[in-house]
Design an enzyme around this catalytic site. Structure first.
Site, PDB file in Angstrom:
ATOM      1  N   ASP A 148       0.805  -1.228   0.000  1.00  0.00           N
ATOM      2  CA  ASP A 148       0.000   0.000   0.000  1.00  0.00           C
ATOM      3  C   ASP A 148       0.841   1.283   0.000  1.00  0.00           C
ATOM      4  OD1 ASP A 148      -2.578  -1.024  -0.252  1.00  0.00           O
ATOM      5  OD2 ASP A 148      -2.579  -1.636   1.843  1.00  0.00           O
ATOM      6  N   ASP A 197      -6.882  -4.023  -5.204  1.00  0.00           N
ATOM      7  CA  ASP A 197      -6.574  -2.704  -4.646  1.00  0.00           C
ATOM      8  C   ASP A 197      -5.225  -2.174  -5.148  1.00  0.00           C
ATOM      9  OD1 ASP A 197      -7.988  -4.633  -3.193  1.00  0.00           O
ATOM     10  OD2 ASP A 197      -7.937  -3.489  -1.350  1.00  0.00           O
TER      11      ASP A 197
HETATM   12  N1  GLY Z   1      -7.197  -1.597   0.381  1.00  0.00           N
HETATM   13  C1  GLY Z   1      -7.916  -2.099   1.485  1.00  0.00           C
HETATM   14  C2  GLY Z   1      -9.336  -1.724   1.483  1.00  0.00           C
HETATM   15  O1  GLY Z   1      -9.850  -1.210   0.512  1.00  0.00           O
HETATM   16  O2  GLY Z   1      -9.962  -1.958   2.511  1.00  0.00           O
END
Ligand code: GLY
Length: 397
Positions: A113, A174
């Site tokens: 992330d 994601d």
């Molecule tokens: N990227 C984690 C979420 O969207 O919860």
């Protein structure tokens, strides 16, 4: 249009064609209501950050150690751009220094992330103010993200230690929003290696995360020994074979950005395919339930954060569709209807919440942040509003 990408038509096309186009008065009213909420929270979150999701509608304060901190700094940058108030910029700059320190000391950065963390904070600082700290922090983050790229599988491992058998070779939808950091690093340094990894990951995401009907797996596992595809699973969705709403929204937005950054033309049609699947499974409010398996008359919780992400994705997609494409006009109307609905029915209460957008869902299987404000929902809602004002140059491109 790519002839080899087939997708379902929008179900309520005639109805959507009658939705209003975004209008300045409505946009400015929604911006004022959003900024009122951000402004109230600013004194509490100058040197600390809101947690990923609220508890009882209130975000607890935390340090810079979650995957979500960049969204708060991003909210401050957007608020500075929307209002011109120096207070937001000063707070954002303090936090960019903190992001530089986090990358240098490698505080909880062993996950994918890094784009969510550094694009709307550090890269935004560089783009908006020429901040050298922002540029250095962004490049350090890109190098940390590259550590997770595996040339055998062609994917960036989402979570966990690189040697953990349960997590190695696992990519998640994601991550499409983490790839812009790599494209940015390539442009900044002139080194192709970042872009090549992002291109490859994007191609693998297209191939394995998207199902033939336009729904998506949240996560997909690859064999790290052979590079072969193994299986799709979910992490935050209802079931392995359902379609997690926010994952689908990350796909709509992420593949659209992927097109803009890689030039891979079929990603435009792919993003439309995901968008139509998403829109067709929302009720008349155009805000999805937390998983798209719950369409029609379900009373499962909504996920407003998925709607905010999807609205940004649709608004970005509109920028890349030719004038003659009928979806262009429809997506603009639908995105505005989503934002209007969030403004009308889902704003957090000014007196009992320190969030912006209520009714999000962070992690239903673990019962975390259900019916709460989610920091990314707040960020993407504000991003949708600044996009609608049409003065914004996206940080993700
Ligand atoms: N990227 C984690 C979420 O969207 O919860």
């Amino acid at each position: 249009m790519q002839p080899n990408i087939v997708f379902e038509p929008l179900r309520e096309q005639a109805l959507f064609a009658q939705l209003p186009m975004p209008a300045a008065e409505g946009i400015e009213g929604a911006i004022a209501r959003a900024i009122a909420r951000v402004g109230r929270s600013l004194p509490d979150f100058r040197q600390s950050f809101p947690a990923p999701s609220s508890e009882g509608q209130m975000y607890p304060a935390m340090d810079n150690s979650e995957w979500t901190n960049g969204f708060w700094t991003g909210i401050l940058w957007l608020s500075w751009q929307l209002t011109g108030s120096q207070d937001y910029r000063t707070a954002a700059e303090l936090q960019v220094a903190d992001f530089l320190e986090r990358a240098r000391r490698e505080v909880n950065v062993a996950h994918h992330d890094l784009g969510f963390l550094y694009t709307p904070s550090a890269c935004a600082a560089w783009q908006l103010t020429g901040s050298e700290a922002g540029r250095v922090a962004g490049l350090l983050a890109a190098d940390l993200l590259m550590r997770r790229y595996d040339p055998t599988t062609g994917v960036i491992q989402a979570w966990g230690d690189l040697t953990d058998p349960a997590e190695s070779g696992r990519m998640i939808m994601d991550c499409n929003l983490n790839l812009p950091l790599l494209y940015w690093a390539s442009r900044e340094t002139g080194r192709a290696v970042y872009r090549q990894a992002a291109d490859r990951h994007l191609a693998q995401a297209e191939r394995y995360l998207v199902r033939p009907d336009g729904s998506t797996f949240h996560t997909f596992h690859m064999d790290t020994q052979t590079g072969a595809p193994l299986r799709g699973t979910t992490h935050q969705g209802f079931a392995d074979d359902s379609c997690w709403s926010r994952g689908q929204a990350w796909g709509i937005y992420g593949f659209t950005l992927g097109y803009a950054l890689s030039g891979r033309e079929r990603l435009v049609a792919l993003a439309k395919k995901l968008a139509n699947y998403f829109i067709n499974r929302c009720d008349e409010t155009l805000v999805p339930r937390w998983d798209l398996i719950f369409d029609g008359g379900s009373d499962e919780p909504y996920d407003t954060s998925a709607a905010a992400v999807a609205a940004c994705g649709l608004l970005e997609l509109v920028r890349h569709l030719p004038l003659g494409d009928p979806h262009r006009d429809l997506y603009a109307r639908i995105a505005w209807a989503m934002v209007e609905q969030l403004d009308r029915a889902h704003l957090a209460a000014l007196d009992t919440s320190n969030g912006l957008l209520a009714d999000g869902v962070y992690h239903m299987p673990k019962r975390i942040g259900v019916g709460e404000c989610c920091l990314w929902g707040d960020y993407f809602y504000l991003e949708a509003l600044i996009r609608l004002r049409q003065v914004w140059v996206p940080y993700w491109l």
